[in-house]
Design an enzyme around this catalytic site. Structure first.
Site, PDB file in Angstrom:
ATOM      1  N   LYS B  79       0.860  -1.187   0.000  1.00 49.62           N
ATOM      2  CA  LYS B  79       0.000   0.000   0.000  1.00 49.62           C
ATOM      3  C   LYS B  79       0.896   1.236   0.000  1.00 49.62           C
ATOM      4  CE  LYS B  79      -4.045   1.795   2.547  1.00 49.62           C
ATOM      5  NZ  LYS B  79      -4.945   1.564   3.701  1.00 49.62           N
ATOM      6  N   SER B 154      -9.865   1.363   2.489  1.00 45.73           N
ATOM      7  CA  SER B 154      -8.994   2.201   1.675  1.00 45.73           C
ATOM      8  C   SER B 154      -7.880   1.439   0.960  1.00 45.73           C
ATOM      9  CB  SER B 154      -8.360   3.263   2.571  1.00 45.73           C
ATOM     10  OG  SER B 154      -7.484   2.661   3.511  1.00 45.73           O
ATOM     11  N   SER B 178     -10.040  -1.072   6.646  1.00 50.86           N
ATOM     12  CA  SER B 178      -9.412  -0.824   5.341  1.00 50.86           C
ATOM     13  C   SER B 178      -8.658  -2.008   4.744  1.00 50.86           C
ATOM     14  CB  SER B 178      -8.458   0.369   5.425  1.00 50.86           C
ATOM     15  OG  SER B 178      -9.195   1.566   5.401  1.00 50.86           O
TER      16      SER B 178
END
Lengths: 487, 475, 73
Positions: B79, B154, B178
């Site tokens: 990420k 996310s 997330s």
């Protein structure tokens, strides 16, 4: 820097019965190797931005980890200030400024590590210490362009983060100070304690010790007045001047029918006055909240007690000890000076070597201002010198000459120096003969002296010292003259 | 559910045994990136050259007989809120565009030491604030299973990268769901470890007391292996738990016999019926494997959303204050310092980030602190107490990970509150600091995957993984 | 955005219904304490690398526009 009690007393009474109420907030940088929350060096004077790491710069993802030694130094200081050491937490104080990398300062807020201490000042004045808490220092800005490097009107600023994250303890006094002398004594004593416990080098000129002063005025017994906080007070002398200026300014405002606004003011040392920096209305809302990246600081009792046991004798106790040893007043200048220089152990060593402690106190104060805690001259040689003077083998003047030579050479045998200089005490009969000769030569002065005019003695003594080429002991001469007059 | 791509466990074994090479495995993944990335947009950056160099090194080490790590040659995606030294780390925000961290996050270092090959940095909702990856400054990520739908968020890019076979595994961060929610929406296993089990050092902070890093994988065994690589104490993170990593790969075969599985007695409204049907199937499967189902209640559950949307923005408002245009990242030049701050932050942050900074600033401000942030912290205590009471009766709790399957792009962007409701089942875990993971368990509406969430108390990962493994066997 | 925010705050008023008077706040998941590092220097960041990533730098320092107000200390 001179000690508080020896500095000139320029605190004067305030007019019309006004009384000032003063509290001090002193920031000191702790003498650690690394920063409060990261492993970069805590070192003054390095090239800009060379002591930096992700935490110092507030880089994304960087996390603080508390420096154990900084905690230990904070506890040392707290114990030396008679504080209670308690479980404590860290908060974030949020505000934007270029030298605050994360846009928040990590500081102790409602649970500081040290609370409820005190410090004693001369005359048994007790100044309460509200708290002494840990926090991190900011970076440093240089303002370029405009007028003389000042922030207003500068073209731009350059920021160095070497200082950012350096561990600080903020020592907050209670508003127990009532005049500028006490304020200066407080700062000087705090500095001595910091040095004694090794918490900080406490150099005001390098900014490792910085004072903010809260001043208000009132009529005695009345409620506290509205206070102003004065920043940028960077020497002990300035502390006194700023407080006296600010108290008088506030009295002028009040007596001319005005009111005091709560505000932060800036001390301009050059102009000798304070200026408004910001008023309470533009005060930031710091949005304090518990720092989620750090955990509870809860030093166990065993650690606290081991720190307490390792504390050295503090300045007040050392002054009391030195006073007892030398017979001097514990609040006298010489006692303060010697303890501040850390030379009290040396004086004690002189006494232990058989020297006269009272004479040693005077010698060390006069001759060793440039020396550290352990002067190069052997304590036993100073002991011998005090004995020679006490036993009237040499005069006070000769002793001083010998002492100067010992200091200049980093030591030496006072007996040998006295011999080399031909210093030998005249025996009393020789001095008596000189006295009688002088009385005969200076009949006028003798008559005046006998008539009770003490000043006339000076001429007689002068003549005797001259004829003895300085070898006569002034005290002996005086004693003989007094004996002759008494007959 | 079968998955078409090789697992971490198999890839690592095949490379270590010489059956294939790290370079060969990497090229397969790079080929899939070439083929589909333009449609999916999983990545902010594909680090092709570095990846090839690392893979070659792994192969050389194996050839030379040097010992290699448990992930030697395994392609991983990170990420883009994890600091990678010298490699752009943007948080999908304009304010950090182009920023190359001068240091590695601890999890990145651990992956490198395990021999993993990083293929790129994945897209996310800006600063991890969102549930659909539509809040990225660099455009949304699409769900590889249906590109008209969101991958969740996310960590949507990390989920999409694994679901599309761009990487064998990826890391995400989970502040309110997330990792688990995008895992659910993309048909993957996603783990939110106990707070403090995985280091946060080098993870760009969103809400410090809630953030945790965890893996996206195809299988529960892969997730267990990944946890063992990235987990464990880190002296650079003060909130890192002071204990060795739990063994997870060793417990996967232990089954759930005698285990007590908690079922929410009062399920909140808003779940799709197909999702609820899969939950029922999950209970049946675990019962069949020897577990008991017990009804539990979490009375404060409905207040968690409020507590979360006050606590997380409050911490974020402070964490994101450092993006001020002074030391790194974007700057909009103006005449003075404070207008520079304002202009930089106005241009650098997207709408959702600004909304949360404003919310958080408000919640912490003098006069409102007690009414908002202070109360939210108390609700946080209530939910922790609720969990404590529930775990007296059960070993784990099962809930849906998400009330719905992956929704179409643009479906929830107009009303932030609707979007926030996606997190209703995932948020309580973060507030309590507990462990939870999402396990794919069949499909729901539109033939899109449904995830079952297994919640466990703090450091209950071993139990949680046993249940997850059982669900995987049954799915 | 302001109307959205006030809508959210209205929604968040749901917790006003709760009696929280005897509930202790929970700011961090676990009650860890006394996490320290030793006071030992570790090599930090290279100034040139850091300043190269800064929006503006001069003379080994970060350059910023002039401030119209004063900072804290």
């Amino acid at each position: 820097m001179s000690n508080a009690s020896s500095a000139p007393q320029h605190s004067t009474d305030l007019p019309n019965g006004w009384e000032m109420v003063v509290g001090l907030e002193v920031h000191v940088e702790l003498d650690t190797k690394t920063k409060l929350f990261s492993a970069s060096p805590n070192h003054f004077g390095d090239e800009p931005n060379t002591n930096i790491d992700p935490v110092t710069l507030g880089l994304p993802g960087a996390l603080p980890v508390l420096n154990k030694h900084a905690v230990e130094l904070a506890i040392r200081l707290g114990l030396a200030l008679n504080c209670t050491v308690q479980p404590s937490t860290f908060h974030r104080k949020n505000y934007f400024y270029q030298d605050m990398p994360k846009a928040y300062q990590i500081s102790q807020y409602d649970q500081p590590i040290n609370i409820d201490g005190y410090m004693m000042l001369p005359g048994d004045v007790r100044i309460g210490i509200e708290r002494a808490h840990l926090e991190e220092d900011t970076g440093k800005s240089t303002h370029i362009g405009g007028t003389s490097g000042r922030i207003h009107g500068s073209d731009y600023s350059l920021v160095d983060f070497n200082r950012a994250g350096v561990p600080l303890v903020e020592i907050v006094s209670r508003p127990d100070i009532r005049n500028s002398d006490q304020a200066r004594q407080y700062v000087a004593e705090l500095r001595s304690i910091l040095l004694a416990v090794g918490a900080s080098d406490a150099k005001m000129e390098e900014g490792s010790m910085r004072c903010d002063v809260n001043v208000s005025v009132r009529k005695p017994g009345a409620e506290f007045g509205t206070r102003c906080e004065i920043k940028n007070v960077n020497s002990i002398r300035a502390v006194g001047k700023a407080i006296d200026y600010e108290a008088r300014r506030q009295i002028d405002v009040l007596e001319s029918g005005g009111t005091i606004r709560q505000e932060t003011r800036h001390w301009d040392d050059g102009e000798g006055r304070t200026h408004t920096l910001r008023t309470k209305e533009d005060a930031d809302d710091y949005r304090y909240f518990l720092e989620p990246d750090l955990v509870l600081l809860d030093p166990d009792q065993e650690w606290i007690e081991s720190i307490r046991a390792s504390l050295p004798l503090l300045p007040a106790a050392r002054r009391a000890q030195l006073a007892t040893l030398t017979g001097a007043n514990k609040e006298s200048e010489s006692v303060y000076v010697i303890v501040e220089r850390g030379q009290d152990d040396y004086v004690s060593a002189v006494a232990q070597a058989g020297g006269d402690a009272a004479r040693a106190l005077v010698y060390v104060q006069q001759a060793f201002a440039e020396e550290g805690a352990t002067p190069k001259v052997a304590a036993s040689d100073i002991a011998t010198l005090t004995q020679m003077e006490r036993d009237a083998k040499i005069t006070a003047t000769q002793a001083k000459t010998i002492l100067s030579e010992m200091v200049a050479n980093g030591g030496g045998d006072p007996v040998a120096i006295a011999a080399a200089k031909g210093f030998e005490a005249l025996d009393t009969s020789a001095v008596e003969a000189m006295v009688d000769a002088a009385i005969a030569q200076q009949a006028d002065a003798w008559a005046k002296y006998c008539a009770g005019e003490e000043k006339a003695m000076g001429a007689l003594v002068g003549a005797i010292m001259k004829s003895s080429q300085g070898k006569a002991d002034g005290k002996v001469v005086t004693a003989i003259l007094q004996a002759r007059r008494a007959k | 559910m079968t998955q078409p791509f090789a697992t971490v466990v198999d890839i690592a074994a095949d490379i270590a045994s010489g059956k294939t090479s790290a370079v060969e495995v990497l090229e397969q993944h790079l080929a899939r990136i070439t083929e589909r990335e333009s449609d999916i947009h999983a990545f902010n950056l594909v680090t092709t050259e570095q990846a090839r160099a690392t893979a070659q090194q792994v192969d050389a080490d194996i050839k030379a007989g040097k010992p290699v790590g448990p992930l030697a040659g395994v392609p991983v995606a990170l990420k883009d809120n994890m600091c990678t030294r010298g490699i752009e780390t943007t948080c999908s925000s304009k304010i950090l565009e182009g920023w190359k961290p001068p240091y590695d996050a601890t999890v990145v270092t651990r992956l490198q030491q395990a021999g993993a090959v990083m293929v790129g940095k994945t897209n996310l909702d800006e600063f991890a604030m969102g549930s659909s990856t539509e809040n990225s400054a660099f455009g949304p990520t699409k769900n590889p299973l249906d590109t008209s739908r969101v991958p969740g968020g996310s960590s949507g890019g990390s989920a999409a990268a694994v679901a599309a076979g761009f990487a064998a595994v990826s890391l995400g961060s989970d502040t309110g769901g997330s990792i688990r929610q995008p895992a659910s929406l993309c048909g993957l296993v996603g783990v939110k470890p106990t707070y403090g089990l995985v280091s946060r050092q080098g993870i760009v902070a969103f809400a410090s007391s809630l953030d945790q890093v965890g893996p996206f994988t195809h299988t529960v065994a892969d997730a267990a292996l990944m946890m063992e690589v990235i987990g464990g104490h880190d002296p650079l993170d003060s909130t890192s738990l002071p204990q060795p990593m739990l063994s997870l790969t060793s417990v996967l075969g232990q089954g759930v016999k005698g285990m007590r599985i908690g079922r929410l007695a009062d399920m909140p409204d808003g779940c799709e019926p197909e999702v609820l049907a899969r939950m029922d199937a999950a209970y049946v499967a675990l019962q069949a494997a020897g577990a008991t189902i017990v009804d539990i209640s979490l009375p404060s559950l409905s207040y968690c959303l409020t507590a979360y949307y006050l606590v997380a923005p409050a911490e974020a408002s402070s964490n994101l204050a450092r993006y001020d245009g002074v030391r790194y990242g974007m700057r909009v030049e103006t005449g003075d310092l404070h207008s520079m701050y304002g202009a930089t932050r106005a241009a650098g942050f997207g709408a959702e980030v600004k909304r949360r900074i404003m919310l958080g600033t408000y919640a912490l401000s003098a006069g409102y602190f007690d009414a908002y942030y202070g109360k939210a912290l108390k609700v946080r205590r209530l939910i922790a107490n609720d969990f404590a009471a529930a775990y007296e009766k059960c070993d784990v709790i099962l809930t849906p990970t998400s009330p719905t399957v992956a929704f179409p792009l643009g479906d929830k962007t107009s009303d932030p509150l609707t979007m926030y409701l996606c997190d209703i089942f995932t948020i309580p875990t973060n507030l309590a600091g507990h462990a939870a993971m999402s396990v794919p368990f069949g499909t729901g509406a539109h033939n899109m995957p449904v995830g079952v969430q297994v919640l466990a108390p703090a450091l209950g990962e071993q139990t949680m993984f046993r249940v997850a493994a059982e669900l995987e066997r049954a799915s | 955005m302001t109307s959205q925010l006030s809508g959210m705050l209205d929604h968040f008023a749901d917790i006003d219904k709760l009696d929280l008077s005897n509930v202790a706040p929970l700011a961090q998941p676990f009650p860890l304490k006394n996490v320290f590092r030793e006071d030992v220097v570790v090599a930090g960041l290279d100034r040139d690398e850091v300043l190269a990533a800064a929006p503006a730098a001069e003379d080994g320092r970060f350059r910023v526009p002039p401030s119209l107000g004063l900072g804290e200390q």
